[in-house]
Design a protein around this motif. Structure first.
Motif, PDB file in Angstrom:
ATOM      1  N   THR A  68       0.763  -1.267   0.120  1.00  0.00           N
ATOM      2  CA  THR A  68      -0.033  -0.048   0.089  1.00  0.00           C
ATOM      3  C   THR A  68       0.866   1.080  -0.080  1.00  0.00           C
ATOM      4  OG1 THR A  68      -1.726  -1.071   1.153  1.00  0.00           O
ATOM      5  CG2 THR A  68      -1.722   1.205   1.242  1.00  0.00           C
ATOM      6  N   THR A  69       0.558   2.096  -0.773  1.00  0.00           N
ATOM      7  CA  THR A  69       1.342   3.436  -0.891  1.00  0.00           C
ATOM      8  C   THR A  69       0.465   4.517  -0.160  1.00  0.00           C
ATOM      9  OG1 THR A  69       2.431   2.806  -3.037  1.00  0.00           O
ATOM     10  CG2 THR A  69       2.251   5.212  -2.396  1.00  0.00           C
ATOM     11  N   VAL A  70       1.399   5.357   0.759  1.00  0.00           N
ATOM     12  CA  VAL A  70       0.700   6.354   1.394  1.00  0.00           C
ATOM     13  C   VAL A  70       1.636   7.582   0.928  1.00  0.00           C
ATOM     14  CG1 VAL A  70       0.326   7.475   3.672  1.00  0.00           C
ATOM     15  CG2 VAL A  70       0.207   4.978   3.234  1.00  0.00           C
ATOM     16  N   GLU A  71       1.333   8.847   0.717  1.00  0.00           N
ATOM     17  CA  GLU A  71       1.823  10.041   0.344  1.00  0.00           C
ATOM     18  C   GLU A  71       1.293  11.027   1.080  1.00  0.00           C
ATOM     19  OE1 GLU A  71       3.396  12.719  -3.249  1.00  0.00           O
ATOM     20  OE2 GLU A  71       2.261  10.939  -3.650  1.00  0.00           O
ATOM     21  N   ILE A  72       1.873  12.019   1.874  1.00  0.00           N
ATOM     22  CA  ILE A  72       1.469  13.045   2.678  1.00  0.00           C
ATOM     23  C   ILE A  72       2.149  14.351   1.984  1.00  0.00           C
ATOM     24  CG2 ILE A  72       1.528  14.213   5.107  1.00  0.00           C
ATOM     25  CD1 ILE A  72       2.335  10.378   4.883  1.00  0.00           C
ATOM     26  N   ALA A  73       1.244  15.280   1.814  1.00  0.00           N
ATOM     27  CA  ALA A  73       1.772  16.608   1.075  1.00  0.00           C
ATOM     28  C   ALA A  73       1.152  17.629   1.723  1.00  0.00           C
ATOM     29  CB  ALA A  73       1.447  16.333  -0.479  1.00  0.00           C
ATOM     30  N   VAL A  74       1.898  18.660   1.431  1.00  0.00           N
ATOM     31  CA  VAL A  74       1.664  20.014   2.010  1.00  0.00           C
ATOM     32  C   VAL A  74       1.858  21.318   1.190  1.00  0.00           C
ATOM     33  CG1 VAL A  74       3.409  20.294   3.781  1.00  0.00           C
ATOM     34  CG2 VAL A  74       1.305  21.654   3.989  1.00  0.00           C
ATOM     35  N   ALA A  75       1.423  22.106   1.025  1.00  0.00           N
ATOM     36  CA  ALA A  75       1.649  23.660  -0.020  1.00  0.00           C
ATOM     37  C   ALA A  75       1.196  24.761   0.514  1.00  0.00           C
ATOM     38  CB  ALA A  75       1.358  22.950  -1.420  1.00  0.00           C
ATOM     39  N   ASP A  76       1.730  25.741   0.366  1.00  0.00           N
ATOM     40  CA  ASP A  76       1.153  27.260   0.295  1.00  0.00           C
ATOM     41  C   ASP A  76       0.427  27.369  -0.793  1.00  0.00           C
ATOM     42  OD1 ASP A  76       2.767  28.032   2.624  1.00  0.00           O
ATOM     43  OD2 ASP A  76       4.691  28.663   1.372  1.00  0.00           O
ATOM     44  N   ALA A  77      -0.844  28.191  -0.508  1.00  0.00           N
ATOM     45  CA  ALA A  77      -1.774  28.244  -1.579  1.00  0.00           C
ATOM     46  C   ALA A  77      -2.019  29.817  -1.851  1.00  0.00           C
ATOM     47  CB  ALA A  77      -2.921  27.672  -1.452  1.00  0.00           C
ATOM     48  N   GLY A  78      -2.039  30.341  -2.967  1.00  0.00           N
ATOM     49  CA  GLY A  78      -2.171  31.775  -3.204  1.00  0.00           C
ATOM     50  C   GLY A  78      -0.860  32.653  -3.536  1.00  0.00           C
ATOM     51  N   ASP A  79       0.250  32.425  -2.497  1.00  0.00           N
ATOM     52  CA  ASP A  79       1.396  32.689  -2.450  1.00  0.00           C
ATOM     53  C   ASP A  79       2.493  31.864  -1.697  1.00  0.00           C
ATOM     54  OD1 ASP A  79       1.176  33.247   0.411  1.00  0.00           O
ATOM     55  OD2 ASP A  79       0.557  35.222   0.060  1.00  0.00           O
ATOM     56  N   GLY A  80       3.675  32.262  -1.639  1.00  0.00           N
ATOM     57  CA  GLY A  80       4.547  31.167  -1.281  1.00  0.00           C
ATOM     58  C   GLY A  80       5.123  31.662   0.236  1.00  0.00           C
ATOM     59  N   ILE A  81       4.556  32.436   0.895  1.00  0.00           N
ATOM     60  CA  ILE A  81       4.853  33.028   2.184  1.00  0.00           C
ATOM     61  C   ILE A  81       3.698  32.483   3.286  1.00  0.00           C
ATOM     62  CG2 ILE A  81       6.234  34.971   1.384  1.00  0.00           C
ATOM     63  CD1 ILE A  81       3.779  36.773   2.062  1.00  0.00           C
ATOM     64  N   TYR A  82       4.022  32.804   4.481  1.00  0.00           N
ATOM     65  CA  TYR A  82       3.220  32.435   5.677  1.00  0.00           C
ATOM     66  C   TYR A  82       3.270  30.878   5.562  1.00  0.00           C
ATOM     67  CZ  TYR A  82       1.924  37.149   7.082  1.00  0.00           C
ATOM     68  OH  TYR A  82       1.962  38.436   7.357  1.00  0.00           O
ATOM     69  N   ASP A  83       3.940  30.205   6.402  1.00  0.00           N
ATOM     70  CA  ASP A  83       4.168  28.616   6.152  1.00  0.00           C
ATOM     71  C   ASP A  83       3.222  27.871   6.698  1.00  0.00           C
ATOM     72  OD1 ASP A  83       6.606  29.532   5.013  1.00  0.00           O
ATOM     73  OD2 ASP A  83       7.813  28.972   6.833  1.00  0.00           O
ATOM     74  N   SER A  84       3.024  26.665   6.426  1.00  0.00           N
ATOM     75  CA  SER A  84       1.962  25.561   6.699  1.00  0.00           C
ATOM     76  C   SER A  84       2.895  24.404   7.006  1.00  0.00           C
ATOM     77  CB  SER A  84       0.955  25.431   5.930  1.00  0.00           C
ATOM     78  OG  SER A  84      -0.007  26.663   5.694  1.00  0.00           O
ATOM     79  N   ALA A  85       2.349  23.610   7.585  1.00  0.00           N
ATOM     80  CA  ALA A  85       3.047  22.244   8.022  1.00  0.00           C
ATOM     81  C   ALA A  85       1.874  21.325   8.123  1.00  0.00           C
ATOM     82  CB  ALA A  85       4.028  22.596   9.016  1.00  0.00           C
ATOM     83  N   VAL A  86       2.346  19.862   7.979  1.00  0.00           N
ATOM     84  CA  VAL A  86       1.758  18.582   8.352  1.00  0.00           C
ATOM     85  C   VAL A  86       2.703  17.858   9.001  1.00  0.00           C
ATOM     86  CG1 VAL A  86       2.295  17.367   6.005  1.00  0.00           C
ATOM     87  CG2 VAL A  86       0.311  16.726   7.750  1.00  0.00           C
ATOM     88  N   ALA A  87       2.282  17.293  10.308  1.00  0.00           N
ATOM     89  CA  ALA A  87       2.905  16.591  11.167  1.00  0.00           C
ATOM     90  C   ALA A  87       2.536  15.167  11.359  1.00  0.00           C
ATOM     91  CB  ALA A  87       2.992  17.236  12.508  1.00  0.00           C
ATOM     92  N   LEU A  88       3.482  14.147  11.094  1.00  0.00           N
ATOM     93  CA  LEU A  88       2.843  12.778  11.319  1.00  0.00           C
ATOM     94  C   LEU A  88       3.213  12.379  12.664  1.00  0.00           C
ATOM     95  CD1 LEU A  88       3.767  11.396   7.955  1.00  0.00           C
ATOM     96  CD2 LEU A  88       1.584  11.735   8.826  1.00  0.00           C
ATOM     97  N   LEU A  89       2.356  12.132  13.553  1.00  0.00           N
ATOM     98  CA  LEU A  89       2.869  11.861  14.902  1.00  0.00           C
ATOM     99  C   LEU A  89       3.593  10.408  15.079  1.00  0.00           C
ATOM    100  CD1 LEU A  89      -0.295  13.124  17.050  1.00  0.00           C
ATOM    101  CD2 LEU A  89       1.736  14.398  16.047  1.00  0.00           C
ATOM    102  N   ASP A  90       4.446  10.427  15.992  1.00  0.00           N
ATOM    103  CA  ASP A  90       5.444   8.978  16.002  1.00  0.00           C
ATOM    104  C   ASP A  90       4.442   7.821  16.023  1.00  0.00           C
ATOM    105  OD1 ASP A  90       7.717  10.492  16.021  1.00  0.00           O
ATOM    106  OD2 ASP A  90       8.517  10.085  17.838  1.00  0.00           O
ATOM    107  N   LYS A  91       4.743   6.983  15.493  1.00  0.00           N
ATOM    108  CA  LYS A  91       4.039   5.772  15.270  1.00  0.00           C
ATOM    109  C   LYS A  91       2.612   5.676  14.811  1.00  0.00           C
ATOM    110  CE  LYS A  91       7.921   3.869  17.181  1.00  0.00           C
ATOM    111  NZ  LYS A  91       8.905   3.439  16.141  1.00  0.00           N
ATOM    112  N   GLY A  92       2.577   7.002  13.909  1.00  0.00           N
ATOM    113  CA  GLY A  92       1.343   7.391  13.557  1.00  0.00           C
ATOM    114  C   GLY A  92       0.514   6.792  12.305  1.00  0.00           C
TER     115      GLY A  92
END
Length: 788
Positions: free
Chosen positions: A760-784
């Motif tokens: 099974t393939t799992v892909e986690i992705a995150v991106a800025d939208a509208g512009d490239g500033i003001y960061d965002s993030a996704v966190a995978l908790l340990d053993k998550g």
């Protein structure tokens, strides 16, 4: 061209003109003195061509014309003049023709054997010629038959025994009847052959045979010496006759010529007091030469101060705030400091054999053989305390190891250039390494067709242990230089005069200090060091007048490579990224493979994204900005591309995407992923087009949905207004959370049915939208990521 009419001054009212017409065989030079009461003038012809005319302006009077014997191709040539004496009156022009031809006496002489205590000679003369030989020791040769010691001959050769090891001997030859039928009774002196005996007890003592006609100058023979940029101009002392055009000349070491000089005569002034030399080689001055230096490191190394502009500083230690490429040592403030005082060592060995005419027998190949090892060691520590940018140069003296090489000045020469620079906010000390860079080379070039050189670089490094403060930035150090090894090394501004030369860059180092994302951890310093070797063998500089020249490029000696062990990191392995699977995969799953996309500074293993422990975090900016308090803004436009699928979810163009993909085999029928989404867009840009977005694709389907809905998790779908039960307001700091992002989701879990035992393939992705500033993030908790 030598001897052109342009050299003659216009005649005065009491002057006349003597025109000297030369005729010679091809490749034979000419030199004739014209002597009167007021002194001597010299007319000369270059090696090239067969004819030349020289006009000499002279005061009225009687003049004697005396052609000098010359050597060409190992043969002795003498000049026959149409008139031996000329009476010149004011306003008159008198002509004389000087025709050069192979001598009827001593035509050539050569060495057949040389040992510590014996020399064997042979020669060529016309049938019926009687030869008388006188020997002297040292610099002076016998000028008349009463000088020196008589040496017994046998036929067309001699064996001279009982000599001193490591000593220079001069053999003067008189031949009868010789050139007497031509009207020449060796008025210009005997034929001279100079030999240096070997000394088996001293490895650095050369043995040699001087080419007839070559000039081995002593300091007392010279009045002035001045490099011209393409050669050397020499003023001869009174009483010293000029050598013929094309003759090899060896100049001794002096304050002007640190490495001495080996060249050939390109021009002679009409008064014979000034000669101009162009670069030459051992083969211009020696028919045979052998030298072996077993260990260069045992010889004293000299530091040479090169000529500098009056405004230049000779500081060896930099402590400066300067603009790029400014000279270090011109301090303005203590806010920007670089200290670096590199130490240098030079080592290796050197052996060469030059045999231009096989004078010592067939067992020694004609040409040049080389066996050389040359290496430069650079050591020293850099201390830097800089905020902003600083780049400067450090003045370092040139270095030379002169060889005890008998009549030929030789050396190993290195002229270093040192540059240091810092960018960012960095404070580090004891940063550096002891690096050794050089080359080994051996081979042969000559007329036998088997011309080959082989080489290998020498490269070692031992880093120091630096001290680092908690700041971030970059630092570079570059130590480069021109290297020469061979005759005349260390003499600058005179062209290529050494057999082996090129560029050595012993140290090109880059250090990078990164503040850790995890609070309380030591900063990570990475140090990369490389060296560059660019060495060429110039055979032309060794074989002299022969119609043979070649530049040999040895591929192994044209390269840039990192030193073994580079890069280094402090603390150890701090530069090695943590494998996400070591943290995020829990029970019931086995990894097949994985990869991370984006920039390395967009991910890391951090605390603070949930009260449950650490998490693997993917950010649209620098991961180091993700930790801290809400008062710290996480906003960086990296200029990286976005993600087309995330753009469709957000409804806006996306930027600075980062993703983690893992293929795994579940043991259960349900795959679970536990995650947190965080953003600096909260709360100000909720409801706007700046809708930063994330996704978790399981076999291509996004499961990162707002619980109970089909809406992908994003700024506009989870916030303080919409689905607020899943939102954490961190603008003033939320209990259990430690991140600079102003808002984030509660830990969410998406669960997807899967087939046990099937990848099974799992892909986690995150991106800025509208512009490239003001960061965002996704966190995978340990053993998550687990299955059940």
């Amino acid at each position: 061209m030598l001897g052109s009419a342009a050299l003659a001054a216009p005649p005065g009212s009491g002057d006349g003109v003597i025109v000297v017409d030369f005729e010679t065989p091809e490749s034979v030079p000419a030199l004739t003195s014209v002597t009167g009461k007021s002194g001597a003038l010299f007319a000369s012809k270059a090696i090239a061509g067969t004819k030349s005319t020289v006009r000499l302006t002279v005061p009225s009077g009687q003049y004697d014309v005396v052609p000098e014997a010359v050597a060409a191709g190992g043969k002795r040539y003498v000049g026959v003049m149409s008139a031996r004496s000329l009476l010149v009156r004011a306003g008159q022009t008198k002509s004389v023709t000087v025709t050069y031809r192979l001598s009827e006496g001593m035509q050539e002489a050569h060495v057949t054997k040389v040992t510590d205590t014996a020399v064997s000679l042979g020669w060529t003369t016309p049938t019926g010629t009687a030869v008388e030989v006188r020997r002297t020791e040292g610099d002076q040769s016998a000028a008349k038959r009463s000088d020196g010691v008589a040496v017994a001959t046998s036929g067309s050769g001699l064996l001279d025994e009982g000599l001193k090891p490591g000593t220079r001997y001069n053999y003067s030859f008189w031949a009868k009847p010789g050139d007497s039928p031509l009207g020449i009774d060796q008025l210009n002196g005997p034929f001279v052959l100079t030999v240096g005996t070997t000394d088996s007890s001293v490895s650095s003592q050369p043995s040699y045979v001087v080419t007839p006609g070559a000039f081995l100058a002593r300091a007392t023979d010279l009045k002035t010496v001045a490099p011209t940029g393409s050669g050397v101009r020499v003023g001869l002392a009174d009483g010293v006759s000029p050598p013929a055009p094309g003759a090899g000349v060896v100049l001794p070491v002096s304050a002007v010529l640190r490495g001495g000089y080996v060249g050939t005569v390109a021009d002679i002034s009409q008064d014979g007091r000034v000669i101009t030399l162009v670069p030459g080689g051992i083969g211009d001055a020696f028919d045979y030469y052998h030298l072996k230096i077993d260990d260069l490191s045992t010889l004293p190394m000299q530091r040479i101060t090169e000529p500098e502009p009056a405004t230049a500083s000779a500081a060896g230690v930099a402590k400066a705030a300067a603009s790029p490429d400014t000279e270090c040592g011109k301090a303005t403030t203590e806010a920007k400091v670089i200290d670096f005082d590199p130490g240098f060592q030079m080592a290796g060995h050197f052996e060469t054999t030059v045999n231009t005419r096989n004078v010592l027998g067939a067992d020694i190949p004609t040409g040049v053989s080389l066996d050389v090892e040359a290496a430069v060691t650079v050591s020293g520590a850099v201390t830097a305390k800089v905020r902003g940018m600083l780049a400067c140069q450090i003045k370092v003296k040139s270095l030379m190891i002169p060889f005890p090489a008998g009549p030929v000045p030789m050396g190993f020469y290195f002229k270093p250039t040192v540059k240091v620079g810092v960018e960012g906010a960095i404070q580090v000390s004891n940063l550096g390494a002891a690096v050794t860079l050089g080359f080994q080379l051996n081979g042969h070039a000559g007329f036998d067709g088997a011309n080959q050189f082989e080489g290998n670089p020498i490269s070692t490094a031992q880093p120091l242990t630096p001290q680092i403060d908690a700041v971030s930035g970059g630092l570079f150090v570059k130590v480069s230089g021109d290297a020469l090894i061979g005759p005349g090394a260390g003499t600058t501004g005179t062209g290529v005069i050494a057999g082996i030369g090129g560029t050595l860059v012993p140290l090109e180092a880059h250090a990078n200090v990164v503040v850790p994302a995890t609070a309380g951890s030591a900063p990570c310093l990475t140090f990369t060091a490389s060296g560059t070797v660019g060495v060429m063998v110039s055979v032309r500089a060794w074989l002299g007048w022969f119609d043979f020249k070649a530049d040999y490029v040895v591929p192994a000696l044209q390269q840039t490579a990192e030193y073994p062990g580079s890069p280094w990191a402090w603390p150890t392995k701090c530069d090695k990224p943590i494998n996400p699977s070591d943290n995020v995969l829990g029970d019931g799953v086995t990894k097949v493979d994985d990869d991370v996309a984006g920039s390395p500074d967009q991910w890391g293993h951090l605390d603070g994204f949930a009260p449950d422990g650490k998490a693997w975090v993917l950010s649209t900016g620098r991961i180091t900005d993700a930790t801290g308090s809400p008062g710290t803004q996480a906003s960086t436009s990296l200029g990286n591309p976005g993600n087309a699928t995330l753009s469709s979810y957000s409804g806006q163009q996306t930027y600075d995407a980062a993703s983690y993909r893992v293929t795994l085999v579940p043991t259960g029928s349900t795959l679970n992923v536990k995650y947190v989404f965080a953003s600096e867009e909260y709360p100000e840009y909720v409801g706007s087009r700046f809708n930063d977005v994330m996704a978790i694709f399981v076999n291509g389907t996004n499961c990162a949905l707002v619980p109970g809905t089909d809406s992908p998790v994003s700024i506009n779908t989870v916030n303080h207004h919409t689905n607020s039960a899943y939102y954490v307001d961190n603008s003033a700091g939320a209990s259990g959370y430690s991140t600079s992002y102003d808002g984030l989701t509660t830990p969410l879990v998406c669960s997807v049915p899967v087939t046990p035992g099937v990848p099974t393939t799992v892909e986690i992705a995150v991106a800025d939208a509208g512009d490239g500033i003001y960061d965002s993030a996704v966190a995978l908790l340990d053993k998550g990521i687990w299955s059940n």
